[in-house]
Enzyme design. Structure first.
Site, PDB file in Angstrom:
ATOM      1  N   LYS A   1       0.849  -1.192   0.000  1.00 50.21           N
ATOM      2  CA  LYS A   1       0.000   0.000   0.000  1.00 50.21           C
ATOM      3  C   LYS A   1       0.885   1.243   0.000  1.00 50.21           C
ATOM      4  O   LYS A   1       1.725   1.420   0.893  1.00 50.21           O
ATOM      5  CB  LYS A   1      -0.909   0.024   1.232  1.00 50.21           C
ATOM      6  CG  LYS A   1      -2.031  -1.004   1.164  1.00 50.21           C
ATOM      7  CD  LYS A   1      -2.879  -0.974   2.416  1.00 50.21           C
ATOM      8  CE  LYS A   1      -3.754   0.239   2.506  1.00 50.21           C
ATOM      9  NZ  LYS A   1      -4.596   0.211   3.736  1.00 50.21           N
TER      10      LYS A   1
HETATM   11  O1  G3P Z   1      -6.836   2.015   5.295  1.00 52.63           O
HETATM   12  C1  G3P Z   1      -7.653   3.106   5.106  1.00 52.63           C
HETATM   13  C2  G3P Z   1      -8.999   2.988   5.704  1.00 52.63           C
HETATM   14  O2  G3P Z   1      -9.060   1.790   6.378  1.00 52.63           O
HETATM   15  C3  G3P Z   1      -9.342   4.112   6.606  1.00 52.63           C
HETATM   16  O3  G3P Z   1     -10.446   3.775   7.357  1.00 52.63           O
HETATM   17  O4  G3P Z   1     -12.059   4.041   9.188  1.00 52.63           O
HETATM   18  O5  G3P Z   1      -9.763   5.033   9.427  1.00 52.63           O
HETATM   19  O6  G3P Z   1     -11.413   6.035   7.849  1.00 52.63           O
HETATM   20  P1  G3P Z   1     -10.947   4.791   8.514  1.00 52.63           P
END
Ligand code: G3P
Length: 226
Positions: free
Chosen positions: A86
């Site tokens: 990533k």
């Molecule tokens: O890896 C990116 C994604 O999982 C972000 O999720 O819930 O932290 O916005 P969040």
């Protein structure tokens, strides 16, 4: 549509895998930090549990292209095939994607907030791009619309790059992208549980069991009735 778990807690992952049809695991540095174990300790446990065929997505930490490349080398070496690197879709990230693509790495472009980031990442060789649906919503924009437009950009430009939508807060967001035919979604355990949680369904199933027991006796099922 592939469905992945966005988490690094092995117990959570095991619980979800037991019940749900899951294609892999995604992590990010904040998710790893929340889990409190050393990164490669837990990532190797996850790899061992999901097996070598399942996708595991692991993010670089370095912010410059050369550093990202070194992070990618280590991630690949420790976690093996089907590990997706990533890389945030920054300017340095695009440089790293181009280098790593040439070297045969699988790349997931992450921290995608705009359609143009996704377009450039696809051109730089990303296999997946990960738009952050809920975080885009929180900026006052529309995460679902952005994600659908990214999908359309790939389709209309003949890119093989797929969308791996991330950052979900509810079932409706997942459903909308599922309906649209998005390539993959990665979802936290809480939101995954919510995809199937429905008290009306549970009540209907209970009523079936109660009616059947009325006919055949308490505890009877198709396995042991007359
Ligand atoms: O890896 C990116 C994604 O999982 C972000 O999720 O819930 O932290 O916005 P969040």
């Amino acid at each position: 549509m592939k469905l992945m778990i966005d988490d690094a807690n092995l117990e959570n992952i095991k619980k979800i895998y037991e019940f749900f049809p899951i294609d892999g695991v995604t992590t990010n540095p904040s998710i790893l930090a929340k889990n409190k174990k050393q990164p490669f300790e837990v990532l190797k446990e996850i790899r061992e549990f999901i097996g070598s065929e399942a996708q595991l997505h692991v993010q670089v930490i370095a912010e410059d292209a050369d550093g990202m490349r070194q992070d990618a080398d280590r991630i690949q070496k420790e976690l093996g095939n089907n590990t997706y690197i990533k890389i945030p879709a920054t300017k340095e990230g695009l440089k790293a994607m181009k280098m790593l693509y040439e070297e045969g790495f699988f790349i997931t472009a992450t921290a995608i907030y705009t359609q143009m980031q996704a377009f450039l990442a696809a051109k730089a060789g990303a296999e997946y791009v990960a738009p952050y649906v809920n975080r885009i919503d929180n900026l006052g924009a529309n995460g679902i619309r952005t994600t659908k437009e990214i999908y359309d950009i790939f389709k209309n430009n003949g890119f093989k790059t797929k969308v791996l939508a991330a950052s979900f807060k509810n079932s409706q967001q997942v459903l909308e992208l599922c309906t649209y035919g998005i390539g993959a979604c990665t979802v936290s355990p809480d939101v995954l549980e919510g995809l199937i949680k429905n008290d009306t369904v549970a009540m209907a199933v209970k009523a079936f069991a109660r009616d059947f027991e009325g006919l055949c006796g308490t505890g009877k099922t198709m396995a042991n009735c007359n």
